[in-house]
Enzyme design. Structure first.
Site, PDB file in Angstrom:
ATOM      1  N   HIS A  28       0.804  -1.229   0.000  1.00 36.15           N
ATOM      2  CA  HIS A  28       0.000   0.000   0.000  1.00 36.15           C
ATOM      3  C   HIS A  28       0.832   1.271   0.000  1.00 36.15           C
ATOM      4  O   HIS A  28       0.265   2.360   0.186  1.00 36.15           O
ATOM      5  CB  HIS A  28      -0.924   0.046   1.221  1.00 36.15           C
ATOM      6  CG  HIS A  28      -1.961  -1.029   1.248  1.00 36.15           C
ATOM      7  ND1 HIS A  28      -3.228  -0.859   0.761  1.00 36.15           N
ATOM      8  CD2 HIS A  28      -1.893  -2.303   1.692  1.00 36.15           C
ATOM      9  CE1 HIS A  28      -3.916  -1.980   0.926  1.00 36.15           C
ATOM     10  NE2 HIS A  28      -3.129  -2.874   1.482  1.00 36.15           N
ATOM     11  N   LYS A  34      -8.734  13.578   5.350  1.00 35.36           N
ATOM     12  CA  LYS A  34      -7.895  12.369   5.291  1.00 35.36           C
ATOM     13  C   LYS A  34      -6.842  12.540   6.369  1.00 35.36           C
ATOM     14  O   LYS A  34      -6.738  13.612   6.972  1.00 35.36           O
ATOM     15  CB  LYS A  34      -7.243  12.199   3.918  1.00 35.36           C
ATOM     16  CG  LYS A  34      -6.566  13.470   3.362  1.00 35.36           C
ATOM     17  CD  LYS A  34      -6.020  13.252   1.960  1.00 35.36           C
ATOM     18  CE  LYS A  34      -7.037  13.469   0.872  1.00 35.36           C
ATOM     19  NZ  LYS A  34      -7.016  12.462  -0.188  1.00 35.36           N
ATOM     20  N   ARG A  35      -6.065  11.465   6.646  1.00 37.30           N
ATOM     21  CA  ARG A  35      -4.990  11.621   7.618  1.00 37.30           C
ATOM     22  C   ARG A  35      -4.103  12.804   7.217  1.00 37.30           C
ATOM     23  O   ARG A  35      -3.902  13.067   6.032  1.00 37.30           O
ATOM     24  CB  ARG A  35      -4.151  10.345   7.687  1.00 37.30           C
ATOM     25  CG  ARG A  35      -4.843   9.238   8.427  1.00 37.30           C
ATOM     26  CD  ARG A  35      -5.127   9.612   9.866  1.00 37.30           C
ATOM     27  NE  ARG A  35      -3.915   9.645  10.650  1.00 37.30           N
ATOM     28  CZ  ARG A  35      -3.598   8.720  11.551  1.00 37.30           C
ATOM     29  NH1 ARG A  35      -4.406   7.712  11.807  1.00 37.30           N
ATOM     30  NH2 ARG A  35      -2.474   8.821  12.238  1.00 37.30           N
ATOM     31  N   LYS A  61       0.436  14.178   1.600  1.00 32.76           N
ATOM     32  CA  LYS A  61      -0.928  14.465   1.144  1.00 32.76           C
ATOM     33  C   LYS A  61      -1.150  15.964   0.941  1.00 32.76           C
ATOM     34  O   LYS A  61      -2.149  16.384   0.378  1.00 32.76           O
ATOM     35  CB  LYS A  61      -1.944  13.907   2.139  1.00 32.76           C
ATOM     36  CG  LYS A  61      -1.927  12.372   2.244  1.00 32.76           C
ATOM     37  CD  LYS A  61      -2.948  11.888   3.267  1.00 32.76           C
ATOM     38  CE  LYS A  61      -2.852  10.408   3.574  1.00 32.76           C
ATOM     39  NZ  LYS A  61      -3.462   9.566   2.540  1.00 32.76           N
ATOM     40  N   THR A 102      -8.802   6.392  -1.690  1.00 36.07           N
ATOM     41  CA  THR A 102     -10.124   5.802  -1.900  1.00 36.07           C
ATOM     42  C   THR A 102     -11.204   6.838  -1.622  1.00 36.07           C
ATOM     43  O   THR A 102     -12.323   6.711  -2.133  1.00 36.07           O
ATOM     44  CB  THR A 102     -10.335   4.573  -0.991  1.00 36.07           C
ATOM     45  OG1 THR A 102      -9.870   4.886   0.321  1.00 36.07           O
ATOM     46  CG2 THR A 102      -9.588   3.370  -1.527  1.00 36.07           C
ATOM     47  N   LYS A 135     -15.105   8.001  -3.276  1.00 37.42           N
ATOM     48  CA  LYS A 135     -16.332   8.279  -2.512  1.00 37.42           C
ATOM     49  C   LYS A 135     -16.914   9.633  -2.894  1.00 37.42           C
ATOM     50  O   LYS A 135     -18.125   9.778  -3.072  1.00 37.42           O
ATOM     51  CB  LYS A 135     -16.031   8.224  -1.005  1.00 37.42           C
ATOM     52  CG  LYS A 135     -15.635   6.836  -0.520  1.00 37.42           C
ATOM     53  CD  LYS A 135     -14.991   6.842   0.868  1.00 37.42           C
ATOM     54  CE  LYS A 135     -14.254   5.524   1.092  1.00 37.42           C
ATOM     55  NZ  LYS A 135     -13.342   5.541   2.254  1.00 37.42           N
TER      56      LYS A 135
HETATM   57  C1  26Y Z   1       4.038   0.234   9.395  1.00 34.27           C
HETATM   58  C2  26Y Z   1       2.939   1.013   9.987  1.00 34.27           C
HETATM   59  C3  26Y Z   1       3.422   2.198  10.738  1.00 34.27           C
HETATM   60  C4  26Y Z   1       1.881   1.410   9.015  1.00 34.27           C
HETATM   61  C5  26Y Z   1       0.607   1.528   9.514  1.00 34.27           C
HETATM   62  C6  26Y Z   1      -0.411   1.908   8.694  1.00 34.27           C
HETATM   63  C7  26Y Z   1       2.129   1.650   7.693  1.00 34.27           C
HETATM   64  C8  26Y Z   1       1.093   2.028   6.855  1.00 34.27           C
HETATM   65  C9  26Y Z   1      -0.186   2.144   7.362  1.00 34.27           C
HETATM   66  C10 26Y Z   1      -1.300   2.549   6.542  1.00 34.27           C
HETATM   67  C11 26Y Z   1      -1.213   2.751   5.259  1.00 34.27           C
HETATM   68  C12 26Y Z   1      -2.346   3.177   4.453  1.00 34.27           C
HETATM   69  O1  26Y Z   1      -3.429   3.450   4.946  1.00 34.27           O
HETATM   70  N1  26Y Z   1      -2.138   3.246   3.158  1.00 34.27           N
HETATM   71  C13 26Y Z   1      -3.186   3.669   2.251  1.00 34.27           C
HETATM   72  O2  26Y Z   1      -3.824   2.511   1.749  1.00 34.27           O
HETATM   73  C14 26Y Z   1      -4.951   2.849   0.958  1.00 34.27           C
HETATM   74  C15 26Y Z   1      -5.643   1.572   0.566  1.00 34.27           C
HETATM   75  O3  26Y Z   1      -4.870   0.875  -0.363  1.00 34.27           O
HETATM   76  C16 26Y Z   1      -4.523   3.666  -0.239  1.00 34.27           C
HETATM   77  O4  26Y Z   1      -5.681   4.071  -0.920  1.00 34.27           O
HETATM   78  C17 26Y Z   1      -3.725   4.896   0.202  1.00 34.27           C
HETATM   79  O5  26Y Z   1      -3.216   5.560  -0.926  1.00 34.27           O
HETATM   80  C18 26Y Z   1      -2.594   4.469   1.113  1.00 34.27           C
HETATM   81  O6  26Y Z   1      -1.927   5.600   1.635  1.00 34.27           O
END
Ligand code: 26Y
Length: 824
Positions: free
Chosen positions: A363, A556-557, A562, A667, A671
């Protein structure tokens, strides 16, 4: 015969009422005479829950009986939001409940609003998992989710003096949607040491001994599909001290306190969701969470497989496991350990089973989000797993060396072990090596992982191991539930609600783009949704915004990539322009409400600074009499799934403005468009495919392309680089103290002016502001705007998570939906 004894539950208003009242009076032991909204929520939830349980049990029986392959979705995050509204709609009895509640003196909206969000996730990755569960159930796939039952979900955000403050989210007080399964538990081991010896029969035995045991207890959450009897299962694990550990011996020998401490230490494992999103911190407790959850899930899956009495060679015909990012990568190692150490399979035989079972979804390409765990940490916590990781690496590197004998550097580059101080285990590499497919989440992203972070693995495995599955969203929650009036209007035009199951049917709307009456209703619904958001702003923030203004939303976060900072700098630019205009000029402007929302990771100082700036700008702009209705800046606190359901349908324009190449997919962009909003965005993530589907004339694109980012960054340090002069004016305005203590925002400015502007805010500033001007112009022509809105919605069929899940099922999991015709 069991069918005879399985009632279908209530179907009429009166039956619903009697069920709800029964629960209020007996399950909750409350009198109807002092039934408040919370009690009414509880009674309603319990009535619907009973109804779901019947279908849930049947689904589980049907799936066991069919004995087909199942999919297990391993995710550390499931951002489910509220369950009641979704359950009512999926079961198809929301109107029955509405009438029944009205009889009892309640408005259904108020009752729905009593529910606490299940907020077991940070952002996109967790919400994607929730959309996937909805689609898998709706499409009748035999699929389970496995996650952790955090006692504290993502923190609640408050804004105090413009700063983010984090409040713990204790959400389990009353949760009718989970079922403790005290009979389903797994003992999980940590620490200890590895004993290798040869037994009497001359066999090598490996035993992992003397560790600390923590028990995982299952809590099951029903996941109803839409318009189908399928109710799938989400199994969440909760940690407690094993009964062996918290034992009588300790009590009796006077070690009461240490026994209690053991208990607390065990419970800590599932206590809290880590609030970092795309930011890896390498904390031991997080590694413990990961192993605890992987081990419990794998033992549960293997236990179920063993009941079928099949041969091990059939394991991957029965089981597919998808890894939601690298967080569950230890599952690969754990399955190899189960097969080799516990079940006695040979290494190669076991490894073939493992690699044909797992798929891995990436991701992110952000280096700071790629997980690496230190070798000493793993050595101490999971000594046997470290040995297995080294063995996997050895075998892999030997095979690479055979194929590329002259390329010594390649070995170092693809090694699971990074030769740093201390050595680190690269989880993404382990995930690639242990899976049969690796996918990105939008086309650009899937291309980028092949050409950048995983380039060497494409060389080793060839390109076919890597694939793309563009993300999607569930139209049930994000259209039908969040925007019931729009859903109804669409259904009235295209003849039925079938589009909620086959979103491509939306294309039947296109012939109506010139239908005056239809366009009028379309615009009225958008306006009503803006009024609803304006009311929310009024109640939560205490001031009013004009619903006739253009609503410009970025939720969003909060993250530098971003680029909420680009947005707020643009707002300041607009504010300065308004201030410099004559009253006559001001009359020509399109009034705008800029809405922001999102949480910053508690330790992410720069993200918190951005929140602070947005709030300070709001304080000044919103009370400036020169500005009036022309510009309002709103920071909505505690953005979450249930708030998104109010915010998303109310946007005219939403912002998806990441530095090109950094947002894997996004995503929320999907929406917003599905709810008739326009996008201002960069050519990044799924914006690219959205553009392709809805047409370039229906999206406001700006900014540099991902292929140019690297050169631009280089130029910042080595070229004749100058910050954009309009942006410099914005900085001067901040530095003058227009928005309070200028020192507070120094780092935000110096990051751009002095430290290389990594996210290319300055490079994109011009094009961003110009595009915002185009938006104002376009908005003035409301008729053309509504045409764009309808056309876009009509072309959004591709972005349903149903399409996405079908792609995973066909190309990665190799599973088929279960026939439920008989049940309908
Ligand atoms: C390793 C840890 C600290 C960690 C925890 C959460 C690393 C990443 C995440 C979360 C990542 C995340 O939310 N990524 C998002 O995933 C979405 C679904 O695929 C994408 O639409 C988005 O672009 C992406 O930032």
């Amino acid at each position: 015969a069991w069918k005879k004894f399985s009632p279908k539950g209530f179907t009429t208003k009166d039956e619903f009422e009697s069920e709800a009242v029964k629960h209020i009076e007996t399950t909750l032991a409350r009198s109807l005479f002092n039934c408040d909204e919370l009690a009414a929520y509880s009674g309603t939830a319990l009535a619907f829950r009973d109804r779901l349980i019947i279908d849930w049990n049947k689904t589980q029986q049907r799936q066991s009986f069919a004995d087909q392959k199942r999919l297990y979705y391993l995710s550390l995050e499931f951002l489910m939001g509220r369950a009641l509204d979704n359950a009512m709609l999926n079961v198809g009895l929301k109107n029955v409940a509405k009438d029944g509640l009205a009889d009892l003196g309640f408005r259904i909206e108020d009752i729905i609003a009593q529910e606490h969000d299940a907020a077991l996730g940070n952002g996109g990755l967790g919400r994607l998992a929730a959309c996937f569960l909805d689609s898998m159930a709706t499409l009748n796939y035999a699929a389970w989710g496995y996650g952790l039952r955090y006692r504290y979900g993502i923190f609640k955000q408050e804004i105090q003096d413009g700063y983010q403050v984090e409040i713990p989210d204790y959400w389990l007080d009353f949760n009718p949607w989970e079922f403790p399964r005290h009979d389903v538990s797994v003992d999980v081991q940590f620490y200890g040491w590895v004993n290798k010896y040869t037994n009497d029969e001359g066999k090598q035995i490996v035993s992992w001994q003397d560790g600390e045991i923590v028990t995982a207890t299952a809590y099951d959450v029903p996941v109803p599909g839409y318009g189908t009897p399928t109710v799938n299962n989400l199994r969440l694990w909760s940690s407690k001290a094993s009964s062996g550990e918290f034992d009588f011996a300790k009590f009796n020998s006077g070690e009461y306190e240490s026994a209690v401490a053991d208990e607390q230490r065990a419970e800590t494992i599932s206590a809290v969701l880590y609030p970092n999103d795309n930011l890896e911190r390498g904390k031991e407790l997080r590694l413990k969470q990961q192993y605890f959850w992987c081990a419990a899930s794998l033992h549960d899956i293997v236990r179920r497989f063993k009941k079928s009495k099949r041969k091990w060679s059939e394991f991957s015909d029965q089981v597919a496991i998808q890894l939601n990012d690298t967080h569950p990568t230890l599952a690969i190692v754990e399955l190899q350990r189960i097969l080799v150490d516990m079940e006695g399979l040979g290494w190669d035989e076991a490894w073939t089973i493992v690699t044909s079972t797992f798929g891995y979804t990436n991701h992110t390409v952000l280096p700071e989000a790629l997980e690496k765990w230190s070798v000493p940490l793993i050595q101490n916590l999971l000594p046997r797993h470290l040995q297995i990781i080294y063995e996997i690496n050895l075998q892999f590197l030997q095979s690479v060396e055979k194929r590329f004998p002259k390329d010594r550097d390649l070995l170092g580059r693809v090694s699971i072990i990074e030769e740093s101080q201390p050595k680190m285990v690269r989880m993404a590499y382990l995930a690639i090596i242990g899976s049969h497919k690796v996918n990105g989440v939008a086309e650009l992203h899937s291309d980028l992982i092949k050409t950048t972070i995983f380039k060497d693995f494409v060389k080793v495995y060839g390109p076919d191991k890597f694939t793309n599955v563009t993300n999607g969203i569930t139209p049930r929650r994000w259209l039908h539930q969040a925007n019931p009036r729009l859903s109804e209007l669409i259904a009235s035009k295209i003849g039925s609600y079938e589009f909620l199951k086959d979103l491509t049917l939306l294309n039947k709307l296109e012939p109506f783009v010139d239908d005056k009456e239809f366009k009028k209703e379309w615009a009225e619904i958008k306006y009503a949704n803006k009024v609803r958001l304006a009311q929310h702003i009024q109640t939560t923030k205490g001031y009013s915004v004009n619903p006739k203004a253009l609503f410009d939303i970025q939720v969003k976060r909060i993250h530098e990539y971003k680029r909420q900072q680009l947005n707020i700098f643009g707002v300041i630019h607009r504010y300065m322009a308004i201030k410099s205009m004559s009253p006559e000029e001001r009359k020509k402007l399109v009034p705008r409400v800029s809405v922001f929302g999102g949480k910053a990771a508690p330790g992410y100082w720069m993200a918190k600074t951005i929140i602070h700036l947005i709030n300070k700008v709001g304080e000044v702009v919103n009370k400036d009499p020169d500005v009036g209705d022309l510009l309002k800046v709103v920071f909505l606190e505690d953005y979450n799934v249930s708030k998104a359901e109010i915010i998303v349908p109310a946007s005219d324009i939403s912002e998806h403005i990441s530095t090109a190449g950094t947002e894997a997919s996004g995503t929320s962009n999907m929406k917003f468009v599905l709810n008739g909003g326009m996008i201002i965005g960069t050519l990044d993530g799924a914006n690219i495919e959205i553009t392709r589907e809805i047409g370039e004339q229906n999206i406001f694109l700006f900014g540099n392309l991902s292929e140019d980012v690297e050169d631009l960054r280089h130029h910042h340090f080595y070229g004749d680089y100058k910050v954009n002069p309009e942006l410099v004016k914005v900085f001067d305005c901040i530095k003058k103290g227009t928005f309070g203590d200028e020192g507070a925002f120094g780092a935000l400015i110096s990051g751009i002016v002095e430290h290389g502007d990594y996210y290319l805010v300055s490079d994109d500033f011009n094009s961003y502001c110009q595009t915002q001007d185009l938006i104002d112009e376009a908005y003035k022509d409301q008729d053309a705007w509504v045409t764009k809105s309808i056309t876009s919605v009509a072309r959004m069929g591709f972005f349903t998570s149903d399409r996405c899940i079908n792609e995973y099922a066909d190309t990665i999991w190799n599973i088929e939906p279960l026939d439920v015709a008989e049940e309908k």
